[in-house]
Design an enzyme around this catalytic site. Sequence first.
Site, PDB file in Angstrom:
ATOM      1  N   TYR A  43      -7.087  43.258  -8.009  1.00  0.00           N
ATOM      2  CA  TYR A  43      -6.574  44.358  -8.986  1.00  0.00           C
ATOM      3  C   TYR A  43      -7.326  44.981  -9.818  1.00  0.00           C
ATOM      4  O   TYR A  43      -7.117  45.911 -10.535  1.00  0.00           O
ATOM      5  CB  TYR A  43      -5.113  43.850  -9.712  1.00  0.00           C
ATOM      6  CG  TYR A  43      -5.024  43.412 -10.797  1.00  0.00           C
ATOM      7  CD1 TYR A  43      -4.617  44.005 -12.048  1.00  0.00           C
ATOM      8  CD2 TYR A  43      -5.697  42.090 -11.049  1.00  0.00           C
ATOM      9  CE1 TYR A  43      -4.747  43.650 -13.240  1.00  0.00           C
ATOM     10  CE2 TYR A  43      -5.764  41.717 -12.082  1.00  0.00           C
ATOM     11  CZ  TYR A  43      -5.411  42.477 -13.474  1.00  0.00           C
ATOM     12  OH  TYR A  43      -5.453  41.640 -14.675  1.00  0.00           O
ATOM     13  N   ASP A 204     -20.504  66.889  14.006  1.00  0.00           N
ATOM     14  CA  ASP A 204     -20.892  65.275  13.876  1.00  0.00           C
ATOM     15  C   ASP A 204     -21.866  65.092  14.990  1.00  0.00           C
ATOM     16  O   ASP A 204     -21.505  64.163  15.792  1.00  0.00           O
ATOM     17  CB  ASP A 204     -19.387  64.505  13.913  1.00  0.00           C
ATOM     18  CG  ASP A 204     -20.084  62.926  13.484  1.00  0.00           C
ATOM     19  OD1 ASP A 204     -21.054  62.727  13.115  1.00  0.00           O
ATOM     20  OD2 ASP A 204     -19.306  62.066  13.975  1.00  0.00           O
TER      21      ASP A 204
HETATM   22  C1  SPV Z   1     -17.468  58.280  11.529  1.00  0.00           C
HETATM   23  O1  SPV Z   1     -16.335  57.826  10.793  1.00  0.00           O
HETATM   24  O2  SPV Z   1     -18.413  59.100  11.472  1.00  0.00           O
HETATM   25  C2  SPV Z   1     -17.719  57.064  12.720  1.00  0.00           C
HETATM   26  C3  SPV Z   1     -16.622  56.237  13.120  1.00  0.00           C
HETATM   27  O3  SPV Z   1     -18.785  57.202  13.194  1.00  0.00           O
HETATM   28  S1  SPV Z   1     -15.977  57.277  14.528  1.00  0.00           S
HETATM   29  O4  SPV Z   1     -15.643  58.866  13.965  1.00  0.00           O
HETATM   30  O5  SPV Z   1     -14.866  56.814  15.160  1.00  0.00           O
HETATM   31  O6  SPV Z   1     -16.981  57.294  15.563  1.00  0.00           O
HETATM   32 MG    MG Z   2     -20.138  58.571  12.457  1.00  0.00          MG
END
Ligand code: SPV
Ligand code: MG
Length: 431
Positions: A43, A204
């Site tokens: 905490y 991504d």
């Molecule tokens: C991210 O958070 O970018 C990861 C985890 O690599 S995942 O999206 O599950 O691949």
């Molecule tokens: Mg990732």
Amino acid sequence: MKKVYTCFCTDIIHEGHLNIIKEAQKYGDVYIGVLTDEAMIKYNRFPTISFEERVSLVKNLNGIKDVVIQTDIMYNQIVAQLHPDYIIHGDNWKSGPLKAIRDNAEQLLKAYDGKIIDVPYTYNENVKRIDAQLKEKLSMPEYRRKRLKQLLKLRPIVKSIEVHSGLTGLIAEKTVVENNGEFDQFDAMWISSLCDSTAKGKPDIELVDMTSRFRTIDDVMEVTTKPIIFDGDTGGLTEHFVYTVRSLERMGVSAIIIEDKTGLKKNSLFGTEVEQTQDTIEHFCEKITAGKKVQLTDDFMIIARIESLILERGMDDALNRASAYVKAGADGIMIHSRKKNPDEILEFCDKFRKGNKHTPIVVVPSSFNTITEAELAEHGVNIVIYANQLTRSAFPAMEQTAKDILKYHRAKEVDSRLMPIKDIISLIEEL
Ligand code: SPV
Ligand code: MG
């Protein structure tokens, strides 16, 4: 003589503590509790000195009868062991999350007519300065970097949450909950490639470059003290990866996780719906070894992420890779899955743990989200990462607000869902 008890959860004794002792002495013999590291980090801030140092800090104070080790923030153990006539504390525990602790003490004392003494909480410029010094000590690279390894020793499972900005960093830093007498907070932060990219409106696919990713880390570090686990995607070319390791280590990041994919990286949660290429064991091992070789401190961790279950290459492939990556120098293994059911993850952990008792295991339960932290810990998992939940909760809320303002041609209808103006303008503390 009556027994007066107070618990100090501090690394520095200042006038506030001395004031409590002075007050306590009026009622009887003074016993001071020192919280164990395990209890403290549930905490409070991470301690900046060791438990032994905190004990001797208190032992050296004048006018103390004895020092007691307190193993939980609630007072059950202390009351059973010491049976104090009084428990004395700063009056800051009369409200907020600390109130649960006061309620607990009051309840226990009631059984034998013990009493609580609340003394005015001291918070002046001097105490403020000491507070800032402790914060600084926790946020500087040399202290922050080693914290993940320290937490791995102290926590049954290290809980990490995704952050991608100063604001999300503050949520990870400051959120503490009390639930049925148990306090909890996040231990570490995950700089997700998915959420860092999404926050910039980008896919991504390792498109957001390292300079920009480092900028995110810096924004987070500026306002937090907790350790950082960085999502390094594939790590890129080995020749580039070694520079990334050096930079992260210098910044005070605690760990990088790299995944065993090559070529154009796509998010793992697409699985086999998109083309993704797994790296060879040999090549990925070379990358891990090269990273370990350039590292300057023992604090930094390179964690190898295995995509075999995501890419449906089977359990044996995942386990083979795990032992090869550990041999190559990996400080931890992350195993990932996009199944709703956690069975394959648990099977991996159980089988891996048969031959390897200590290498930390990391999991990211985004799809298999019914599993609890305690169940994961039972199967040998050491770090759990909640990889995208902050971003996924903020987006629908913001989108609905935008839609409703367009629909009603004013903002009144959305107001009840919003943070009050007073709260947002005072959310960030001024220095
Ligand atoms: C991210 O958070 O970018 C990861 C985890 O690599 S995942 O999206 O599950 O691949
Ligand atoms: Mg990732």
